[in-house]
Design an enzyme around this catalytic site. Structure first.
Site, short mmCIF file in Angstrom:
data_model
loop_
_atom_site.label_atom_id
_atom_site.label_comp_id
_atom_site.label_asym_id
_atom_site.label_seq_id
_atom_site.Cartn_x
_atom_site.Cartn_y
_atom_site.Cartn_z
N ASP A 31 10.80 1.44 26.70
CA ASP A 31 9.72 1.95 25.86
C ASP A 31 9.77 3.48 25.97
OD1 ASP A 31 7.54 2.30 24.22
OD2 ASP A 31 6.27 0.83 25.23
C1 BGC Z 1 5.02 1.96 22.10
C2 BGC Z 1 6.11 1.11 21.50
C3 BGC Z 1 6.74 1.84 20.34
C4 BGC Z 1 7.24 3.19 20.79
C5 BGC Z 1 7.91 4.00 19.71
C6 BGC Z 1 5.46 3.38 22.38
O1 BGC Z 1 4.36 4.17 22.65
O2 BGC Z 1 4.53 1.36 23.27
O3 BGC Z 1 5.59 -0.11 21.09
O4 BGC Z 1 7.77 1.07 19.80
O5 BGC Z 1 6.14 3.93 21.28
O6 BGC Z 1 6.99 4.46 18.79
#
Ligand code: BGC
Length: 733
Positions: free
Chosen positions: A261
């Protein structure tokens, strides 16, 4: 009567018209699609320099490319700049796209055809935009805490239902040649402190509740996983050898790759050696602090990360790319491409069929041509500042269609309740008056004398990087926002035909509303995206017969859930007793149980029949994607007749729950293990068929470290909800 059948037939025709080519689910590891992809990947890896390999596993940095995640191209093998883009309900920041309904609404339909079609359309749009990896679907948060900010991105609080929805969605997305990404792995159940807290979870709970839907994802050959922000039993998820190498790659036989993530990675060497395969976005949000890139190169050269590990990362990433056929003729990246087609039909169908009717006193619904309608609430109209005024939908102004955060998209248009009701009223020659505010001032004058008063209330939540009206992603409470209870009370005091419409990311406590005289109907409209008003009119006017069922429990009191947002670490003390399992185990009566939903018709259940060849003992099969092969084999089949005994067509979600024999260690009184949605004309009967796989009858034996089918008598319960059981039978093992 014809109104219903036409709508249902149209929906059925829509589903059938769409061809799809599902990825085969039960291909053993090492054969078929993955084997071919792995041999192509191995040949390509042999031609790469170490720098090429580092480039493939390292994001180029935040805000440095066309997508939210990007890596560098490697021209020698025709490998492109990989584009990874949010998210689970559509193309984030897209302009020519569909705003699909959130996962929770799709699950509420319990309609696997609609869920699969939603996945296919998501995949088609991602492909049309040249996106290689679509960052969804979501099975974590699973939604164990009703306040959880991101529960709405996933498929409700039951692992079985979430698992089926994960499989259908992934197969739908990947049928279009787009890599899906199962996220957030794992036990990422709240937003508050998500980047510092540890989710301390025991082995059995991990397997039976949280890992379960991710096993479905692996079984559907998902290309990638995203490791989450939280710690698992004290170790960061993206550094967890037991979660990544142990559970996912070894036990579940996952052959794709794990990406972090965004900035969930904490060390260079630890993440690499514990099984993470790609870092995202490759820098912090200021462009600094790359933990891989040159640092990984140094670590490999210093022997801290074995060269084979680097090769394994790259092989997995390339294999996924080959698996989806992205090496041939993939469209160029263009997030602004026009890709929506007719996909909004799926949004409307899911918005409509995921709507749950909770109360319908004196059959006030469907509406019988009311002459004067009063409509109340700020959620009755589009946000006056503009439908996309708040970045990533981070506000609660106007009609609600989705929660906020990275899992949202820009609406291409928005049909609010007022828009759709006004159009309908004009057609009928009825009058509509509007009080587009949550203030009780002046509302009684608007609703007095109207044939019906429709009040729209909301509860919203989202991702923790945005705080809305004091809610830090997670909700602070389970009441409707903006004093919704008082608004309903004020309306119902002046109009005894009050219909409450709830748009919400998750459960709210409805006691005040249900105890207010004059509240005759409650329509749980959930999160219908931009088809909000159209879906509502479909249900209110009986253009469709409501057929959604709750995918979480609505309690009488917040305390009844036995869980809440934690401030430090979460010890998951409730264990396997999540959502309805908790209420059943502790004999707490919910207000509306998991699986509940009313209809404009009635259904009877009869003729339960069970055939079984299940044998006690552990699953010992060869590991395929998803775990031991025999876990996925059908070992028992249950059928039941469902008859529409009322006067209008409809669709019933028949549900199968299993109670385990006492030889298994303490197990929830009932667990969902099958469901079937049957579309039935008045008087028509249909057969609900439930195929039980070995995994459905197994528990995780922590001593043996195996799934085991216990000996003794399983009770099979088939019914209309988790508590409205109509038929029971046994499976003796
Ligand atoms: C989120 C993810 C997301 C990523 C990219 C993170 O803050 O937890 O779900 O895919 O950001 O935007």
């Amino acid at each position: 009567m014809a109104r219903y059948s036409l709508a249902l037939l149209a929906a059925a025709a829509l589903v059938r018209a769409e061809p799809y080519c599902p990825v085969k689910r039960d291909e053993p590891t090492g054969t078929g699609a993955w084997a071919a992809a792995y041999s192509s990947a191995a040949a390509a890896v042999a031609r790469l320099s170490q720098q090429d390999k580092i480039n493939i596993v390292t994001g180029v940095g935040w805000d440095k490319g066309p997508c939210v995640g990007n890596t560098s191209p490697v021209s020698s093998i025709g490998y492109p700049q990989l584009c990874l883009q949010d998210g689970p309900l559509g193309i984030r920041f897209g302009t020519g796209i569909t705003a699909f309904t959130p996962g929770v609404q799709a699950a509420s339909t319990w309609d696997v055809e609609l869920i699969r079609q939603r996945g296919q359309y998501l995949g088609a749009e991602a492909r049309g935009c040249g996106i290689h990896v679509l960052l969804g679907p979501v099975a974590g948060a699973l939604g164990k805490i009703p306040h959880g900010g991101r529960n709405w991105e996933g498929f409700g609080s039951d692992p079985y239902l979430a698992g089926i929805a994960m499989a259908e969605t992934i197969e739908g997305i990947q049928s279009q040649g787009v890599q899906a990404c199962a996220k957030h792995y794992i036990v990422n159940e709240q937003e508050v402190n998500r980047e510092t807290m540890s989710s301390n979870v025991d082995d059995r709970t991990m397997h039976e509740i949280y890992l379960w839907p991710f096993a479905d994802a692996v079984h559907s050959n998902v290309a990638s996983f995203m490791c989450s922000y939280n710690k698992i039993n004290g170790t960061w998820a993206c550094e967890s050898d037991s979660a990544q190498n142990g559970l996912l790659k070894k036990e579940l036989g996952f052959r794709g790759y794990i990406l972090s993530d965004w900035n969930a990675q904490h060390t260079t060497v630890g993440s690499a050696n514990s099984g993470m395969d790609m870092t995202m976005p490759g820098s912090d949000y200021h462009g600094n602090n790359r933990l891989w890139g040159p640092l990984l190169n140094n670590a490999v050269n210093a022997g801290q990360v074995p060269r084979q590990r680097l090769d394994d990362m790259v092989t997995r990433i390339l294999a996924a790319w080959y698996l989806l056929g992205q090496d041939k003729g993939y469209p160029p990246i263009n997030i602004r491409a026009n890709v929506a087609g007719n996909h909004k039909e799926n949004t409307r169908a899911v918005a409509r069929d995921g709507t749950v009717l909770l109360r319908n006193e004196g059959k006030i619904l469907p509406l019988a041509s009311p002459r004067r309608i009063a409509l109340v609430g700020s959620a009755a109209v589009v946000n006056p500042r503009g439908m996309n005024a708040c970045p990533d939908r981070g506000c609660n102004e106007g009609a609600l269609g989705m929660g906020w955060g990275s899992g949202s998209v820009n609406y291409p248009y928005f049909v609010a309740p007022y828009d759709a009701l006004r159009e309908r009223a004009q057609r009928d020659g009825s009058q509509i008056s509007l009080h587009a505010s949550d203030s009780t001032n002046g509302v009684q004058g608007v609703v007095q004398g109207a044939d019906v008063a429709i009040v729209c209330i909301t509860a919203n939540s989202g991702e923790g990087y945005i705080t809305v009206e004091g809610h830090p992603g997670d909700r602070n409470h389970l009441d409707p926002w903006h004093n919704g209870n008082q608004l309903v009370q004020a309306v119902a005091a002046a109009n005894k035909n009050t219909i409450v419409v709830v748009h919400s990311t998750g459960p709210i406590i409805l006691e005040t509303i249900l105890n207010t005289p004059g509240v005759r109907a409650v329509v749980w409209a959930g999160l219908p995206s931009n088809e909000n008003g159209n879906a509502l009119v479909d249900v209110l006017y009986g253009l469709t017969n409501p057929s959604g069922k709750l995918v979480y429990t609505i309690a009488k009191r917040p305390e009844d859930y036995g869980v809440s947002i934690v401030r430090g670490n979460d010890d998951f003390r409730e264990g396997i007793f999540v959502d309805y399992r908790w209420f059943d185990q502790n004999k707490i009566e919910p207000r509306f149980e998991f699986g509940f939903g009313l209809s404009y018709t009635n259904y009877s259940y009869s003729a339960l029949a069970i055939t079984s060849n299940v044998r006690a003992g552990p699953a010992t099969g060869q590991t395929i994607p998803g775990g031991p092969a025999d876990l996925w084999e059908t070992v028992a089949t249950v059928t039941a007749q469902v008859t529409n005994t009322g006067g209008v067509a409809g669709a019933e979600v028949a549900q199968l729950y299993l109670s385990f024999p006492s030889s298994a260690p303490s197990t929830p009184p009932r667990q969902l293990r099958g469901f079937a949605k049957l579309k039935l004309q008045p008087g028509q009967s249909g057969t609900a068929t439930f195929n039980l796989r070995k995994r459905d009858l197994a528990y995780w034996d922590t001593g043996r470290q195996q799934w085991v089918v216990p000996t003794g008598r399983f009770v099979v319960s088939v019914g209309a909800s988790s508590r409205d059981i109509r038929l029971t039978g046994n499976i003796d093992v």
